[in-house]
Scaffold this motif. Structure first.
Motif, PDB file in Angstrom:
ATOM      1  N   GLY A 168      -3.117   3.196  16.215  1.00 17.31           N
ATOM      2  CA  GLY A 168      -4.285   3.919  15.738  1.00 17.31           C
ATOM      3  C   GLY A 168      -3.984   4.670  14.468  1.00 17.31           C
ATOM      4  O   GLY A 168      -3.009   4.367  13.773  1.00 17.31           O
ATOM      5  N   LYS A 169      -4.829   5.614  14.162  1.00 19.22           N
ATOM      6  CA  LYS A 169      -4.693   6.467  12.953  1.00 19.22           C
ATOM      7  C   LYS A 169      -4.762   5.650  11.655  1.00 19.22           C
ATOM      8  O   LYS A 169      -4.177   6.039  10.647  1.00 19.22           O
ATOM      9  N   GLY A 170      -5.428   4.543  11.739  1.00 18.56           N
ATOM     10  CA  GLY A 170      -5.674   3.793  10.487  1.00 18.56           C
ATOM     11  C   GLY A 170      -4.576   2.827  10.109  1.00 18.56           C
ATOM     12  O   GLY A 170      -3.525   2.758  10.747  1.00 18.56           O
ATOM     13  N   SER A 201       0.913  -4.299   4.557  1.00 18.68           N
ATOM     14  CA  SER A 201       1.116  -2.947   5.089  1.00 18.68           C
ATOM     15  C   SER A 201       1.841  -3.015   6.429  1.00 18.68           C
ATOM     16  O   SER A 201       1.876  -4.065   7.073  1.00 18.68           O
ATOM     17  N   GLY A 202       2.407  -1.913   6.825  1.00 19.90           N
ATOM     18  CA  GLY A 202       3.079  -1.850   8.116  1.00 19.90           C
ATOM     19  C   GLY A 202       3.159  -0.408   8.574  1.00 19.90           C
ATOM     20  O   GLY A 202       3.188   0.504   7.742  1.00 19.90           O
ATOM     21  N   LYS A 203       3.221  -0.230   9.898  1.00 17.80           N
ATOM     22  CA  LYS A 203       3.308   1.143  10.418  1.00 17.80           C
ATOM     23  C   LYS A 203       4.770   1.570  10.501  1.00 17.80           C
ATOM     24  O   LYS A 203       5.646   0.724  10.736  1.00 17.80           O
ATOM     25  N   PRO A 204       5.065   2.862  10.340  1.00 22.23           N
ATOM     26  CA  PRO A 204       6.452   3.330  10.488  1.00 22.23           C
ATOM     27  C   PRO A 204       6.930   3.127  11.927  1.00 22.23           C
ATOM     28  O   PRO A 204       6.122   2.982  12.848  1.00 22.23           O
TER      29      PRO A 204
END
Lengths: 139, 209
Positions: free
Chosen positions: A85-87, A76-79
């Protein structure tokens, strides 16, 4: 299209650790020559696909190329430009965990020099040190 | 038939066997013919040489006792480089045994000269043969093969006294035209093809209800 599972039990996974050497999938089983990994690590579905294309293009569709690994693990990776945060982020790509000794690709039905050159091209696209191995003597 | 020297082995267990390997020897075992198994130690170099020369039938000198043995199994390390253990099977010299023989295709088929591709489906076959006549490899001439010709295992001309144990109808090799190039991959469609999660309820269908 890069490889990915059709059905999964959990959408996201923890990273885990890769310990020890491969005790399975470390021999040439289908073809005559294999590309063996010397280091542990993750290999993405795109890298597997790049390796397959490099081999099949070099062989001019002669012989047969076997892929011995499958990317079962979601990463997984964040945009971009997102606050922390925010999971946990969404799945970005899929990887296969490989241990030293794992055979990534096999080639059959072509002479050794052709297989060797094809694997050299594939090895350049792999994220680890690799080497060519032969099928063992039949007993 | 190659001759090899071996010694009876009393060292058993991981640590003692590791010390043997450090000294350049390999642990092995001799079994078969209803006689008690005998643990032995043998030089690693000699086993490697025998494998390189394709020797399978050996005359093993175990502390003065001569035994005719067949190399039955070899265990390798993770990387397939170092021999860890060797199994020997006792045999009589007039016995027939079941072994695996490597197949080598020789020559360029006529179909390949015409633009086709030779594809070999099987690289080794199971055979039954006299223990003294185990072939190192079976060479098959394929120069006569034309486009779309196929050769089955039953078509192999085996030397006298050798019997094929595999299915005679199984494909050995064929000459065919080059396959079409695969379609270009569709990129960036990963979200649309996200895998199905087992046991996860479909939110949209629930709200419609």
């Amino acid at each position: 299209m890069p490889l990915m599972p059709k059905r999964i039990k959990h959408r996201k996974q923890m990273r885990g650790k890769i310990r020890g050497n491969a005790t399975r999938g470390n021999t040439v089983a289908f073809g005559e020559f294999g590309l063996q990994v010397m280091e542990p690590g993750w290999i993405t579905a795109r890298q597997i696909e790049a390796g397959r294309i490099a081999a099949t293009h070099y062989l001019h569709r002669e012989g047969k190329v076997y892929i011995r690994i499958f990317p079962h693990k979601p990463v997984s990776g964040k945009p971009l430009e997102t606050r922390m945060g925010k999971g946990k982020g969404e799945t970005k790509h899929w990887v296969a965990c490989v241990k030293p000794g794992t055979v990534l690709f096999e080639i059959g039905g072509v002479p050794e020099d052709l297989a060797k050159n094809a694997f050299r091209r594939v090895a350049h696209k792999m994220p680890f040190r690799c080497r060519l191995i032969h099928r063992k003597h039949s007993l | 038939m190659a001759t090899m020297k071996a010694a009876k082995r009393t060292e058993v267990g991981t640590n003692k066997v590791k010390q043997l390997r450090k000294a350049g020897n390999i642990p092995g075992i001799i079994y078969g013919h209803g006689i008690d198994p005998q643990a032995v130690t043998i030089s690693e170099h000699e086993v490697e040489l025998a494998m390189q020369h394709g020797d399978r039938l050996l005359e093993l000198d175990v502390d003065g006792e001569i035994e005719n043995v067949l190399i039955k199994a070899l265990q390798y390390d993770t990387f397939g480089q170092i021999i860890l253990h060797v199994d020997f099977n006792r045999v009589d010299l007039d016995e027939r045994v079941e072994v695996t023989a490597t197949i080598t295709l020789t020559g360029t088929p006529q179909g390949v000269k015409d633009g086709g591709v030779l594809q070999q489906s099987v690289s080794s076959i199971h055979i039954e043969c006299p223990v003294q006549n185990i072939p190192e490899e079976i060479k098959i001439m394929v120069t006569e093969m034309k486009m779309d010709d196929r050769m089955n295992l039953g078509d192999i001309e085996l030397p006298e006294g050798i019997t094929l144990l595999d299915d005679a109808e199984a494909l050995l090799c064929n000459v065919h035209e080059l396959a079409e190039e695969e379609e270009a991959t569709t990129e960036e469609g990963e979200d649309a093809d996200a895998p199905e999660v087992i046991g996860e309820r479909n939110v949209e269908s629930d709200t419609e209800e």
